[in-house]
Design a protein around this motif. Structure first.
Motif, PDB file in Angstrom:
ATOM      1  N   TRP A 108       0.832  -1.199   0.000  1.00  0.00           N
ATOM      2  CA  TRP A 108       0.000   0.000   0.000  1.00  0.00           C
ATOM      3  C   TRP A 108       0.870   1.254   0.000  1.00  0.00           C
ATOM      4  O   TRP A 108       1.876   1.321   0.714  1.00  0.00           O
ATOM      5  CB  TRP A 108      -0.892   0.023   1.243  1.00  0.00           C
ATOM      6  CG  TRP A 108      -1.907  -1.070   1.290  1.00  0.00           C
ATOM      7  CD1 TRP A 108      -1.711  -2.360   1.723  1.00  0.00           C
ATOM      8  CD2 TRP A 108      -3.274  -0.980   0.904  1.00  0.00           C
ATOM      9  NE1 TRP A 108      -2.871  -3.083   1.633  1.00  0.00           N
ATOM     10  CE2 TRP A 108      -3.862  -2.265   1.140  1.00  0.00           C
ATOM     11  CE3 TRP A 108      -4.083   0.038   0.397  1.00  0.00           C
ATOM     12  CZ2 TRP A 108      -5.195  -2.531   0.875  1.00  0.00           C
ATOM     13  CZ3 TRP A 108      -5.417  -0.232   0.138  1.00  0.00           C
ATOM     14  CH2 TRP A 108      -5.970  -1.496   0.372  1.00  0.00           C
ATOM     15  N   ILE A 109       0.462   2.247  -0.812  1.00  0.00           N
ATOM     16  CA  ILE A 109       1.136   3.546  -0.819  1.00  0.00           C
ATOM     17  C   ILE A 109       0.114   4.643  -0.559  1.00  0.00           C
ATOM     18  O   ILE A 109      -1.069   4.516  -0.880  1.00  0.00           O
ATOM     19  CB  ILE A 109       1.884   3.823  -2.145  1.00  0.00           C
ATOM     20  CG1 ILE A 109       0.901   3.939  -3.322  1.00  0.00           C
ATOM     21  CG2 ILE A 109       2.944   2.767  -2.409  1.00  0.00           C
ATOM     22  CD1 ILE A 109       1.542   4.471  -4.597  1.00  0.00           C
ATOM     23  N   ASP A 110       0.584   5.746   0.007  1.00  0.00           N
ATOM     24  CA  ASP A 110      -0.236   6.936   0.222  1.00  0.00           C
ATOM     25  C   ASP A 110      -0.627   7.517  -1.138  1.00  0.00           C
ATOM     26  O   ASP A 110       0.232   7.637  -2.028  1.00  0.00           O
ATOM     27  CB  ASP A 110       0.573   7.948   1.027  1.00  0.00           C
ATOM     28  CG  ASP A 110      -0.247   9.142   1.503  1.00  0.00           C
ATOM     29  OD1 ASP A 110      -1.003   9.715   0.674  1.00  0.00           O
ATOM     30  OD2 ASP A 110      -0.128   9.505   2.677  1.00  0.00           O
ATOM     31  N   PHE A 111      -1.887   7.878  -1.311  1.00  0.00           N
ATOM     32  CA  PHE A 111      -2.344   8.390  -2.614  1.00  0.00           C
ATOM     33  C   PHE A 111      -1.593   9.650  -3.024  1.00  0.00           C
ATOM     34  O   PHE A 111      -1.458   9.957  -4.214  1.00  0.00           O
ATOM     35  CB  PHE A 111      -3.852   8.655  -2.587  1.00  0.00           C
ATOM     36  CG  PHE A 111      -4.253   9.988  -2.012  1.00  0.00           C
ATOM     37  CD1 PHE A 111      -4.666  11.030  -2.837  1.00  0.00           C
ATOM     38  CD2 PHE A 111      -4.194  10.220  -0.634  1.00  0.00           C
ATOM     39  CE1 PHE A 111      -5.021  12.254  -2.316  1.00  0.00           C
ATOM     40  CE2 PHE A 111      -4.552  11.442  -0.108  1.00  0.00           C
ATOM     41  CZ  PHE A 111      -4.973  12.476  -0.940  1.00  0.00           C
ATOM     42  N   LYS A 112      -1.047  10.392  -2.054  1.00  0.00           N
ATOM     43  CA  LYS A 112      -0.317  11.623  -2.364  1.00  0.00           C
ATOM     44  C   LYS A 112       1.020  11.327  -3.029  1.00  0.00           C
ATOM     45  O   LYS A 112       1.652  12.220  -3.587  1.00  0.00           O
ATOM     46  CB  LYS A 112      -0.102  12.444  -1.086  1.00  0.00           C
ATOM     47  CG  LYS A 112      -1.396  12.958  -0.450  1.00  0.00           C
ATOM     48  CD  LYS A 112      -1.138  13.868   0.735  1.00  0.00           C
ATOM     49  CE  LYS A 112      -0.524  13.164   1.922  1.00  0.00           C
ATOM     50  NZ  LYS A 112      -1.431  12.127   2.512  1.00  0.00           N
ATOM     51  N   GLN A 113       1.470  10.079  -2.951  1.00  0.00           N
ATOM     52  CA  GLN A 113       2.739   9.689  -3.563  1.00  0.00           C
ATOM     53  C   GLN A 113       2.532   8.908  -4.860  1.00  0.00           C
ATOM     54  O   GLN A 113       3.475   8.353  -5.415  1.00  0.00           O
ATOM     55  CB  GLN A 113       3.549   8.869  -2.546  1.00  0.00           C
ATOM     56  CG  GLN A 113       3.919   9.693  -1.329  1.00  0.00           C
ATOM     57  CD  GLN A 113       4.495   8.864  -0.198  1.00  0.00           C
ATOM     58  OE1 GLN A 113       4.119   7.722   0.013  1.00  0.00           O
ATOM     59  NE2 GLN A 113       5.413   9.456   0.561  1.00  0.00           N
ATOM     60  N   HIS A 114       1.291   8.893  -5.327  1.00  0.00           N
ATOM     61  CA  HIS A 114       0.939   8.191  -6.563  1.00  0.00           C
ATOM     62  C   HIS A 114       1.084   9.122  -7.762  1.00  0.00           C
ATOM     63  O   HIS A 114       0.734  10.305  -7.693  1.00  0.00           O
ATOM     64  CB  HIS A 114      -0.504   7.697  -6.463  1.00  0.00           C
ATOM     65  CG  HIS A 114      -1.092   7.228  -7.761  1.00  0.00           C
ATOM     66  ND1 HIS A 114      -0.619   6.126  -8.437  1.00  0.00           N
ATOM     67  CD2 HIS A 114      -2.119   7.721  -8.512  1.00  0.00           C
ATOM     68  CE1 HIS A 114      -1.322   5.949  -9.539  1.00  0.00           C
ATOM     69  NE2 HIS A 114      -2.240   6.896  -9.613  1.00  0.00           N
ATOM     70  N   MET A 115       1.614   8.583  -8.853  1.00  0.00           N
ATOM     71  CA  MET A 115       1.718   9.329 -10.113  1.00  0.00           C
ATOM     72  C   MET A 115       1.176   8.448 -11.229  1.00  0.00           C
ATOM     73  O   MET A 115       1.660   7.333 -11.427  1.00  0.00           O
ATOM     74  CB  MET A 115       3.172   9.708 -10.404  1.00  0.00           C
ATOM     75  CG  MET A 115       3.365  10.383 -11.743  1.00  0.00           C
ATOM     76  SD  MET A 115       5.100  10.724 -12.102  1.00  0.00           S
ATOM     77  CE  MET A 115       4.982  11.136 -13.842  1.00  0.00           C
ATOM     78  N   SER A 116       0.171   8.937 -11.934  1.00  0.00           N
ATOM     79  CA  SER A 116      -0.435   8.168 -13.023  1.00  0.00           C
ATOM     80  C   SER A 116       0.382   8.281 -14.298  1.00  0.00           C
ATOM     81  O   SER A 116       0.981   9.331 -14.579  1.00  0.00           O
ATOM     82  CB  SER A 116      -1.861   8.669 -13.298  1.00  0.00           C
ATOM     83  OG  SER A 116      -2.694   8.450 -12.185  1.00  0.00           O
ATOM     84  N   VAL A 117       0.406   7.203 -15.072  1.00  0.00           N
ATOM     85  CA  VAL A 117       0.991   7.223 -16.419  1.00  0.00           C
ATOM     86  C   VAL A 117      -0.032   6.589 -17.360  1.00  0.00           C
ATOM     87  O   VAL A 117      -0.957   5.908 -16.925  1.00  0.00           O
ATOM     88  CB  VAL A 117       2.339   6.469 -16.485  1.00  0.00           C
ATOM     89  CG1 VAL A 117       3.369   7.134 -15.608  1.00  0.00           C
ATOM     90  CG2 VAL A 117       2.167   4.993 -16.105  1.00  0.00           C
ATOM     91  N   THR A 118       0.160   6.788 -18.641  1.00  0.00           N
ATOM     92  CA  THR A 118      -0.766   6.215 -19.622  1.00  0.00           C
ATOM     93  C   THR A 118      -0.503   4.725 -19.796  1.00  0.00           C
ATOM     94  O   THR A 118       0.578   4.210 -19.466  1.00  0.00           O
ATOM     95  CB  THR A 118      -0.607   6.902 -20.981  1.00  0.00           C
ATOM     96  OG1 THR A 118       0.712   6.624 -21.483  1.00  0.00           O
ATOM     97  CG2 THR A 118      -0.818   8.418 -20.867  1.00  0.00           C
ATOM     98  N   ALA A 119      -1.490   4.036 -20.338  1.00  0.00           N
ATOM     99  CA  ALA A 119      -1.333   2.616 -20.634  1.00  0.00           C
ATOM    100  C   ALA A 119      -0.207   2.396 -21.640  1.00  0.00           C
ATOM    101  O   ALA A 119       0.531   1.403 -21.558  1.00  0.00           O
ATOM    102  CB  ALA A 119      -2.647   2.042 -21.167  1.00  0.00           C
TER     103      ALA A 119
END
Length: 260
Positions: free
Chosen positions: A48-59
């Motif tokens: 599990w990671i904190d959502f504030k440390q999440h970075m989205s990328v494209t498929a």
């Protein structure tokens, strides 16, 4: 970010099970409150990671990232940057789609001017075994005195299997995250006297469970993380701790990950 904690449960108080090091990708499996459950793309580890440390990328980015082995940073600490961003990265960080000057992190183009692994220099898969293992040994020395941190994978705190995974990652060899998984790879070396630099030695507890791993150097010395990253002698009994003048780990098996 340079090293994101990945935890066993969706809370900051939970056990650290591994880290996301700069340049790694993952899949979000579930969202619970302010936490994402993820699966790391490289070794399929869950946490599990904190959502504030999440970075989205494209498929498309994720697919392309999975399709190749990316260069790794060889500097203790270096910066990747653009006009608005400066991110510190540590030894062993992936440099996605690095062309010698820039890398691509999602939609961002970032500059990196430090040292990096290079397949043209024989570091990657297909390169000479002796040259690849020489790099592993050289970089292993850089980790000396790094503190032991359960679940850590960075130069500033890591565990025994995290160290092995990071070192072999420098030469494009994907090892699983845990020692009990890593022991299933490679060819068995039957005697300590037959070890070569780069072999992995595994150690068990009184119940026969694999609990430790280290990498062989010259003269039957072993580099491993126990309290700190250190070098100790190894014989058929196990690791001998010079300062304590006693054996600290009982030898179970030795595996050769890269054969000639």
């Amino acid at each position: 970010m340079s090293a994101v904690p990945v935890r066993a449960e969706p809370t900051d108080k939970a056990e650290l099970v591994t880290q996301l090091i700069f340049g790694e990708c993952y899949t979000v499996l579930l969202t619970q409150g302010n936490w994402h459950q993820i699966r790391l793309a490289a070794d399929h580890y869950l946490g599990w990671i904190d959502f504030k440390q999440h970075m989205s990328v494209t498929a498309e980015y994720f697919t392309a990232w999975n399709a190749q082995d990316h260069p790794r940073s060889l500097d203790v600490v270096q910066m990747v940057s653009d006009a608005h961003t400066r991110i510190p990265v540590t030894l062993g960080s992936r440099l996605p789609f690095f062309d010698g000057m820039t890398l691509r992190l999602g939609s961002q183009q970032l500059f990196y001017n430090g040292a990096a692994t290079n397949p043209l220099n024989g570091h990657g898969p297909g390169g000479p075994v002796d040259k690849r293992l020489a790099l592993v040994q050289k970089m292993g020395q850089v980790y000396l005195k790094s503190p032991y941190v359960w679940g850590g994978k960075s130069l500033f705190g890591l565990d025994c299997s995290g160290l092995m995974q990071q070192l072999y990652g420098l030469i494009g060899v994907p090892l699983p995250r845990d020692a009990r998984q890593q022991i299933d790879h490679g060819q068995t070396v039957h005697f300590v006297s037959q070890t070569r630099p780069g072999d992995l030695a595994f150690f068990d507890n009184a119940d026969g469970v694999i609990v430790h791993v280290g990498i062989m150097l010259d003269d039957q010395q072993i580099l491993h993380a126990s309290g700190e990253v250190r070098i100790d002698p190894l014989d058929h009994n196990g690791i001998y701790h010079r300062q304590r003048q006693k054996y600290s780990h009982k030898l179970r098996l030795i595996k050769r990950i890269l054969a000639d």
